[in-house]
Design a protein around this motif. Structure first.
Motif, PDB file in Angstrom:
ATOM      1  N   GLU A  83      -9.718 -10.251  -6.587  1.00 40.30           N
ATOM      2  CA  GLU A  83      -9.012  -9.016  -6.244  1.00 40.30           C
ATOM      3  C   GLU A  83      -9.416  -8.509  -4.870  1.00 40.30           C
ATOM      4  O   GLU A  83      -8.585  -7.991  -4.111  1.00 40.30           O
ATOM      5  CB  GLU A  83      -9.261  -7.946  -7.308  1.00 40.30           C
ATOM      6  CG  GLU A  83      -8.480  -6.652  -7.101  1.00 40.30           C
ATOM      7  CD  GLU A  83      -9.194  -5.665  -6.191  1.00 40.30           C
ATOM      8  OE1 GLU A  83      -8.531  -5.040  -5.340  1.00 40.30           O
ATOM      9  OE2 GLU A  83     -10.435  -5.542  -6.312  1.00 40.30           O
ATOM     10  N   ARG A 119      -7.242  -7.153  -1.676  1.00 38.05           N
ATOM     11  CA  ARG A 119      -7.507  -5.848  -1.063  1.00 38.05           C
ATOM     12  C   ARG A 119      -7.658  -5.992   0.450  1.00 38.05           C
ATOM     13  O   ARG A 119      -7.081  -5.220   1.224  1.00 38.05           O
ATOM     14  CB  ARG A 119      -8.771  -5.241  -1.664  1.00 38.05           C
ATOM     15  CG  ARG A 119      -9.109  -3.845  -1.140  1.00 38.05           C
ATOM     16  CD  ARG A 119     -10.470  -3.426  -1.680  1.00 38.05           C
ATOM     17  NE  ARG A 119     -10.477  -3.405  -3.124  1.00 38.05           N
ATOM     18  CZ  ARG A 119     -10.321  -2.315  -3.871  1.00 38.05           C
ATOM     19  NH1 ARG A 119     -10.175  -1.145  -3.279  1.00 38.05           N
ATOM     20  NH2 ARG A 119     -10.346  -2.389  -5.181  1.00 38.05           N
ATOM     21  N   TYR A 149      -1.819  -0.997  -3.809  1.00 38.32           N
ATOM     22  CA  TYR A 149      -2.986  -0.167  -3.524  1.00 38.32           C
ATOM     23  C   TYR A 149      -2.528   1.222  -3.108  1.00 38.32           C
ATOM     24  O   TYR A 149      -1.347   1.448  -2.826  1.00 38.32           O
ATOM     25  CB  TYR A 149      -3.850  -0.816  -2.443  1.00 38.32           C
ATOM     26  CG  TYR A 149      -4.473  -2.108  -2.902  1.00 38.32           C
ATOM     27  CD1 TYR A 149      -5.743  -2.116  -3.470  1.00 38.32           C
ATOM     28  CD2 TYR A 149      -3.783  -3.314  -2.796  1.00 38.32           C
ATOM     29  CE1 TYR A 149      -6.306  -3.298  -3.924  1.00 38.32           C
ATOM     30  CE2 TYR A 149      -4.353  -4.493  -3.253  1.00 38.32           C
ATOM     31  CZ  TYR A 149      -5.611  -4.476  -3.821  1.00 38.32           C
ATOM     32  OH  TYR A 149      -6.168  -5.634  -4.279  1.00 38.32           O
ATOM     33  N   SER A 150      -3.465   2.159  -3.049  1.00 36.57           N
ATOM     34  CA  SER A 150      -3.145   3.542  -2.696  1.00 36.57           C
ATOM     35  C   SER A 150      -4.154   4.071  -1.686  1.00 36.57           C
ATOM     36  O   SER A 150      -5.339   3.708  -1.727  1.00 36.57           O
ATOM     37  CB  SER A 150      -3.152   4.424  -3.953  1.00 36.57           C
ATOM     38  OG  SER A 150      -2.874   5.770  -3.639  1.00 36.57           O
ATOM     39  N   THR A 151      -3.680   4.910  -0.771  1.00 34.81           N
ATOM     40  CA  THR A 151      -4.543   5.539   0.215  1.00 34.81           C
ATOM     41  C   THR A 151      -3.895   6.850   0.668  1.00 34.81           C
ATOM     42  O   THR A 151      -2.772   7.166   0.269  1.00 34.81           O
ATOM     43  CB  THR A 151      -4.773   4.619   1.431  1.00 34.81           C
ATOM     44  OG1 THR A 151      -5.783   5.170   2.273  1.00 34.81           O
ATOM     45  CG2 THR A 151      -3.494   4.443   2.233  1.00 34.81           C
ATOM     46  N   ILE A 167      -8.897   2.403   0.519  1.00 34.01           N
ATOM     47  CA  ILE A 167      -7.818   2.135  -0.426  1.00 34.01           C
ATOM     48  C   ILE A 167      -8.399   1.787  -1.784  1.00 34.01           C
ATOM     49  O   ILE A 167      -9.530   1.316  -1.893  1.00 34.01           O
ATOM     50  CB  ILE A 167      -6.877   1.018   0.058  1.00 34.01           C
ATOM     51  CG1 ILE A 167      -7.599  -0.336   0.086  1.00 34.01           C
ATOM     52  CG2 ILE A 167      -6.305   1.337   1.424  1.00 34.01           C
ATOM     53  CD1 ILE A 167      -6.660  -1.492   0.370  1.00 34.01           C
ATOM     54  N   ARG A 168      -7.593   2.015  -2.811  1.00 31.66           N
ATOM     55  CA  ARG A 168      -8.017   1.675  -4.168  1.00 31.66           C
ATOM     56  C   ARG A 168      -6.871   0.957  -4.870  1.00 31.66           C
ATOM     57  O   ARG A 168      -5.693   1.168  -4.564  1.00 31.66           O
ATOM     58  CB  ARG A 168      -8.387   2.935  -4.957  1.00 31.66           C
ATOM     59  CG  ARG A 168      -7.231   3.879  -5.238  1.00 31.66           C
ATOM     60  CD  ARG A 168      -7.649   5.038  -6.118  1.00 31.66           C
ATOM     61  NE  ARG A 168      -6.516   5.903  -6.452  1.00 31.66           N
ATOM     62  CZ  ARG A 168      -5.679   5.699  -7.478  1.00 31.66           C
ATOM     63  NH1 ARG A 168      -5.856   4.623  -8.257  1.00 31.66           N
ATOM     64  NH2 ARG A 168      -4.684   6.525  -7.719  1.00 31.66           N
ATOM     65  N   LEU A 169      -7.228   0.094  -5.812  1.00 26.59           N
ATOM     66  CA  LEU A 169      -6.227  -0.580  -6.632  1.00 26.59           C
ATOM     67  C   LEU A 169      -5.503   0.464  -7.477  1.00 26.59           C
ATOM     68  O   LEU A 169      -6.147   1.284  -8.142  1.00 26.59           O
ATOM     69  CB  LEU A 169      -6.907  -1.619  -7.518  1.00 26.59           C
ATOM     70  CG  LEU A 169      -6.005  -2.422  -8.458  1.00 26.59           C
ATOM     71  CD1 LEU A 169      -5.004  -3.256  -7.672  1.00 26.59           C
ATOM     72  CD2 LEU A 169      -6.866  -3.316  -9.361  1.00 26.59           C
ATOM     73  N   TRP A 170      -4.177   0.445  -7.436  1.00 23.31           N
ATOM     74  CA  TRP A 170      -3.399   1.447  -8.172  1.00 23.31           C
ATOM     75  C   TRP A 170      -2.573   0.860  -9.305  1.00 23.31           C
ATOM     76  O   TRP A 170      -2.675   1.273 -10.447  1.00 23.31           O
ATOM     77  CB  TRP A 170      -2.478   2.208  -7.212  1.00 23.31           C
ATOM     78  CG  TRP A 170      -1.536   3.136  -7.934  1.00 23.31           C
ATOM     79  CD1 TRP A 170      -1.878   4.171  -8.765  1.00 23.31           C
ATOM     80  CD2 TRP A 170      -0.100   3.091  -7.917  1.00 23.31           C
ATOM     81  NE1 TRP A 170      -0.741   4.778  -9.262  1.00 23.31           N
ATOM     82  CE2 TRP A 170       0.362   4.137  -8.746  1.00 23.31           C
ATOM     83  CE3 TRP A 170       0.840   2.288  -7.262  1.00 23.31           C
ATOM     84  CZ2 TRP A 170       1.722   4.388  -8.960  1.00 23.31           C
ATOM     85  CZ3 TRP A 170       2.188   2.549  -7.454  1.00 23.31           C
ATOM     86  CH2 TRP A 170       2.610   3.586  -8.295  1.00 23.31           C
ATOM     87  N   THR A 217       0.835  -1.200   0.000  1.00 23.23           N
ATOM     88  CA  THR A 217       0.000   0.000   0.000  1.00 23.23           C
ATOM     89  C   THR A 217       0.869   1.248   0.000  1.00 23.23           C
ATOM     90  O   THR A 217       1.733   1.416   0.872  1.00 23.23           O
ATOM     91  CB  THR A 217      -0.925   0.030   1.230  1.00 23.23           C
ATOM     92  OG1 THR A 217      -1.777  -1.118   1.212  1.00 23.23           O
ATOM     93  CG2 THR A 217      -1.788   1.294   1.214  1.00 23.23           C
TER      94      THR A 217
END
Length: 251
Positions: free
Chosen positions: A137, A141, A176-178, A159-162, A96
């Motif tokens: 997926e 996550r 992932y990104s946050t 969080i979102r898949l990046w 992340t």
């Protein structure tokens, strides 16, 4: 080792594949190396993990094939000799990218009790194979959320898949990104270190902020970190701050 790359994706499909055929000589080598590593570090645990069998990128996403493996085969890559043809060593992991209010990201310094003491990397860990549930997926996550909470001490905000990381030592990273507040993260990590000092994956949580007067990170780093910094910041020169102590840390 091949060039590291991050490919941004909107979706990810996972498909189970047959594992490589077991070779008795390989099994013996893996067992002997695992015994050697456990003697050096008795805290190591040969748990299950997910290995990559293949990857194919399509428009806006990718298909990822996997099979069941274990931590002993993962560490086997570090045994003396060539690791190019060790099929069990190419794992799938989650990570992340936690962006801070200062324009930086959070990383951790691995604890001495881990298999990579002192290494700088994102919060995350090797994916674990499912029991009876579907492996999708969303499974990855949830694993990323759990790893972040265990290592930093707090669940990450939404969080979102990046992106998917390829290259380097060969592992496939689902990233992932946050966004996080450093004050919250520092307080959370202080609590988790106080409660689980002997079992914590991270010895410290650091904030890396791009800075013209900064330095490149010279400690042992995970294979993707230099490319990640270039991708996010356009530079590898960063200022480093240790969150728990809230003082500048030289790296």
């Amino acid at each position: 080792m091949t060039a590291v790359g991050f490919t941004e994706v909107d979706w990810l499909r996972l498909k189970a594949a047959e594992p490589p055929r077991a070779d008795p000589a390989v099994t013996t080598e893996v067992d002997e190396y695992w015994t050697h590593r456990v003697l050096d570090n008795p805290t190591l645990f040969n748990g299950p993990l997910v290995a990559a069998a293949g990857i194919r990128f399509e428009e806006a996403g990718c298909d990822l094939q996997w099979f069941r493996s274990d931590y002993a085969h993962y560490l086997w890559r570090q045994a003396p000799g060539s690791s190019e043809h060790r099929p069990y060593a190419r794992t799938i992991y989650v990570a992340t990218v936690a962006r801070t209010e200062n324009g930086g990201i959070l990383v951790g310094r691995m604890a001495d009790t881990t298999s990579s003491p002192g290494r700088i990397q994102l919060p995350g860990g090797n994916a674990e194979p499912p029991n009876d549930e579907e492996f999708v997926e969303g499974t990855l996550r949830n694993h990323a959320i759990r790893e972040f909470a265990e290592e930093v001490g707090m669940p990450p905000p939404a969080i979102r898949l990046w992106a998917v990381k390829t290259g380097g030592v060969g592992d496939i990273g689902v990233v992932y990104s946050t966004n996080v507040c450093t004050t919250d993260a520092a307080a959370a990590f202080s609590r988790v270190r106080a409660e689980q000092a002997k079992h914590s994956e991270f010895a410290a949580v650091l904030e890396l902020v791009p800075s013209p007067s900064g330095k490149t990170v010279s400690e042992p780093v995970v294979d993707y970190l230099p490319v990640l910094l270039d991708t996010l910041f356009g530079t590898q020169r960063v200022a480093v701050r240790e969150l728990e102590a809230s003082v500048a840390a030289r790296v």
